[in-house]
Design a protein around this motif. Structure first.
Motif, PDB file in Angstrom:
ATOM      1  N   GLY A  17      35.401 -18.966 -27.262  1.00  0.00           N
ATOM      2  CA  GLY A  17      34.261 -19.216 -28.166  1.00  0.00           C
ATOM      3  C   GLY A  17      33.148 -20.052 -27.559  1.00  0.00           C
ATOM      4  N   LYS A  18      33.052 -20.065 -26.247  1.00  0.00           N
ATOM      5  CA  LYS A  18      32.003 -20.868 -25.576  1.00  0.00           C
ATOM      6  C   LYS A  18      30.603 -20.393 -25.963  1.00  0.00           C
ATOM      7  N   THR A  19      30.396 -19.070 -25.866  1.00  0.00           N
ATOM      8  CA  THR A  19      29.066 -18.543 -26.165  1.00  0.00           C
ATOM      9  C   THR A  19      28.718 -18.763 -27.633  1.00  0.00           C
ATOM     10  N   THR A  20      29.711 -18.625 -28.497  1.00  0.00           N
ATOM     11  CA  THR A  20      29.476 -18.848 -29.932  1.00  0.00           C
ATOM     12  C   THR A  20      29.040 -20.297 -30.153  1.00  0.00           C
ATOM     13  N   LYS A 155      38.093 -21.520 -33.820  1.00  0.00           N
ATOM     14  CA  LYS A 155      38.746 -20.411 -34.557  1.00  0.00           C
ATOM     15  C   LYS A 155      39.855 -20.902 -35.483  1.00  0.00           C
ATOM     16  N   ASP A 157      39.882 -20.757 -38.451  1.00  0.00           N
ATOM     17  CA  ASP A 157      40.015 -19.801 -39.557  1.00  0.00           C
ATOM     18  C   ASP A 157      41.093 -18.759 -39.256  1.00  0.00           C
ATOM     19  N   ARG A 184      33.827 -21.120 -35.551  1.00  0.00           N
ATOM     20  CA  ARG A 184      32.587 -20.590 -34.942  1.00  0.00           C
ATOM     21  C   ARG A 184      31.780 -21.636 -34.159  1.00  0.00           C
TER      22      ARG A 184
HETATM   23  N1  LIG Z   1      37.515 -15.597 -36.263  1.00  0.00           N
HETATM   24  C1  LIG Z   1      36.766 -16.273 -35.412  1.00  0.00           C
HETATM   25  N2  LIG Z   1      36.185 -15.638 -34.377  1.00  0.00           N
HETATM   26  C2  LIG Z   1      35.444 -16.363 -33.528  1.00  0.00           C
HETATM   27  C3  LIG Z   1      35.233 -17.757 -33.700  1.00  0.00           C
HETATM   28  N3  LIG Z   1      34.460 -18.196 -32.680  1.00  0.00           N
HETATM   29  C4  LIG Z   1      34.186 -17.131 -31.904  1.00  0.00           C
HETATM   30  N4  LIG Z   1      34.770 -16.013 -32.409  1.00  0.00           N
HETATM   31  C5  LIG Z   1      34.743 -14.655 -31.870  1.00  0.00           C
HETATM   32  O1  LIG Z   1      35.542 -14.659 -30.683  1.00  0.00           O
HETATM   33  C6  LIG Z   1      34.998 -13.759 -29.722  1.00  0.00           C
HETATM   34  C7  LIG Z   1      34.778 -14.469 -28.399  1.00  0.00           C
HETATM   35  O2  LIG Z   1      33.782 -15.466 -28.588  1.00  0.00           O
HETATM   36  P1  LIG Z   1      32.783 -15.878 -27.428  1.00  0.00           P
HETATM   37  O3  LIG Z   1      31.926 -16.941 -27.971  1.00  0.00           O
HETATM   38  O4  LIG Z   1      32.142 -14.688 -26.841  1.00  0.00           O
HETATM   39  O5  LIG Z   1      33.822 -16.465 -26.385  1.00  0.00           O
HETATM   40  P2  LIG Z   1      33.559 -16.921 -24.877  1.00  0.00           P
HETATM   41  O6  LIG Z   1      34.474 -18.050 -24.626  1.00  0.00           O
HETATM   42  O7  LIG Z   1      32.113 -17.126 -24.648  1.00  0.00           O
HETATM   43  O8  LIG Z   1      34.044 -15.615 -24.102  1.00  0.00           O
HETATM   44  P3  LIG Z   1      33.926 -15.289 -22.527  1.00  0.00           P
HETATM   45  O9  LIG Z   1      32.490 -15.429 -22.160  1.00  0.00           O
HETATM   46  O10 LIG Z   1      34.465 -13.907 -22.462  1.00  0.00           O
HETATM   47  O11 LIG Z   1      34.833 -16.237 -21.832  1.00  0.00           O
HETATM   48  C8  LIG Z   1      33.717 -13.208 -30.341  1.00  0.00           C
HETATM   49  O12 LIG Z   1      34.012 -11.980 -30.926  1.00  0.00           O
HETATM   50  C9  LIG Z   1      33.360 -14.232 -31.411  1.00  0.00           C
HETATM   51  O13 LIG Z   1      32.634 -13.680 -32.474  1.00  0.00           O
HETATM   52  C10 LIG Z   1      35.850 -18.409 -34.822  1.00  0.00           C
HETATM   53  O14 LIG Z   1      35.769 -19.625 -35.039  1.00  0.00           O
HETATM   54  N5  LIG Z   1      36.592 -17.623 -35.629  1.00  0.00           N
END
Ligand SMILES: Nc1nc2c(ncn2[C@@H]2O[C@H](COP(=O)(O)OP(=O)(O)OP(=O)(O)O)[C@@H](O)[C@H]2O)c(=O)[nH]1
Length: 337
Positions: A17-20, A155, A157, A184
């Protein structure tokens, strides 16, 4: 005097969830202008990009964000481009790729010769639902959690209440830094960096408890996982050795500490501005303009205010007229010149 720009390293396993979280910070910036270094533009929420995507180019975005795509070799070069004197930025976030070794990125930031930046901390995002599995497959995750100045358990949730408590407890057992459990990536940006009005007045005024409280009142408290702050003031000088011991012991839950310190005659009666994130600490020697006093703000999560205050009180020098030369020598290693 322009304050240095804090550079935060954002790490976490693939998909945690880094990008989020980064997108959340960009859209809830409360006026902070955030520069971003990412490996991949694709997923960043860029509504208005002035320049067509080109790797290795700093881009001005309408929301005040400067965005760059880099590999780790290019980080220092890009930091130089982003953080020049007068740069229109309040903070920079480097998003590590999911498989990056965060230690290397932290080292890069700490060893940067760029006089306009300061280390803003390592944030490690973990997926609450996958934490146990990921740890089992990648034991190095424990190191990353331990090393982090803030662990964001994301996450929440996706797990039931009992499992959520279980994951948070496991993370707290490993982590020395602050821990926040969120959905999120909704953390309050105030834990990572100051409000722009506080930063801009860095030369004249310090971050105060009131600044933080006032600022946080603007938030929808349910939107962001909150942080806490503790203020410590002392009219009497602190002993440098005692204070360095306090810093080295890394108080659980503390993310950053800022403010001026009076080391009395030991400190040559100078005003020592402290900037500490996790175990990293830097002092800047400046002049007193008004009354001499130590005035620190500690920011983090689950802070035990009474214990922190007691520890800090015990740093007041019982014998301020004797110069603590060893303490000042040790402190000199943390001096920003
Ligand atoms: N249910 C849920 N989904 C989440 C949450 N935070 C992020 N996501 C979902 O998890 C997925 C990965 O999130 P990213 O933010 O892309 O994760 P990341 O760490 O940047 O991913 P990489 O760049 O691949 O390492 C996405 O589909 C998000 O929408 C959360 O709190 N709850």
């Amino acid at each position: 005097m322009t304050a240095r720009i804090p550079v935060v390293v954002l790490a976490g396993y693939l998909g945690s969830g880094k990008t989020t979280l980064l997108n959340h910070l960009l859209s809830n910036n409360d006026g902070r202008r955030i520069g971003v270094l990412v490996n991949d533009f694709g997923s960043i929420n860029i509504d208005a990009m002035n320049v067509a995507g080109q790797v290795d180019v700093a881009m001005s975005l309408e929301n005040g964000c400067l965005c760059c795509a880099v590999d780790s070799d290019g980080v220092d070069r890009m930091l130089e481009r982003l953080a020049h004197p007068g740069a229109p930025l309040d903070a920079i976030v480097i998003e590590a790729s999911g498989i990056a070794e965060p230690r290397q990125l932290v080292r890069l930031v700490l060893s940067s010769q760029n006089p306009n930046i300061e280390f803003g901390g390592l944030v490690e995002v973990v997926d609450a639902a996958e934490f146990d599995d990921t740890r089992a497959r990648h034991p190095e995750l424990d190191d990353h959690v331990r090393l982090a100045d803030l662990v964001v358990v994301n996450k929440v949730d996706r797990v039931g209440e009992a499992d959520r408590e279980g994951v948070i407890t496991s993370v707290r057992e490993i982590a020395d830094g602050a821990v926040l459990a969120v959905e999120r990536g909704r953390i309050s940006p105030g834990i990572l960096f100051e409000a722009p009005e506080v930063r801009e007045s860095a030369g004249a005024r310090q971050l105060s408890f009131a600044d933080l409280e006032e600022h946080d009142d603007d938030h929808d408290q349910h939107m962001h996982a909150a942080y806490e702050s503790v203020e410590f003031t002392a009219e009497e000088p602190l002993n440098p050795s005692a204070f360095l011991r306090f810093l080295n012991e890394r108080s659980r839950g503390v993310y950053r500490i800022k403010g001026p310190i009076d080391f009395g005659p030991s400190g040559d009666e100078k005003r020592f501005m402290l900037h500490a994130v996790g175990v990293y600490a830097a002092f800047e020697k400046t002049r007193w303009k008004g009354e001499r006093a130590t005035n620190l703000v500690l920011i983090g999560t689950d802070l035990d205010g009474e214990a922190l205050t007691a520890r800090l009180k015990s740093c007041v020098d019982p014998d301020p007229n004797t110069i603590d030369q060893m303490g000042m020598l040790n402190l000199a290693r943390h001096l920003d010149t």
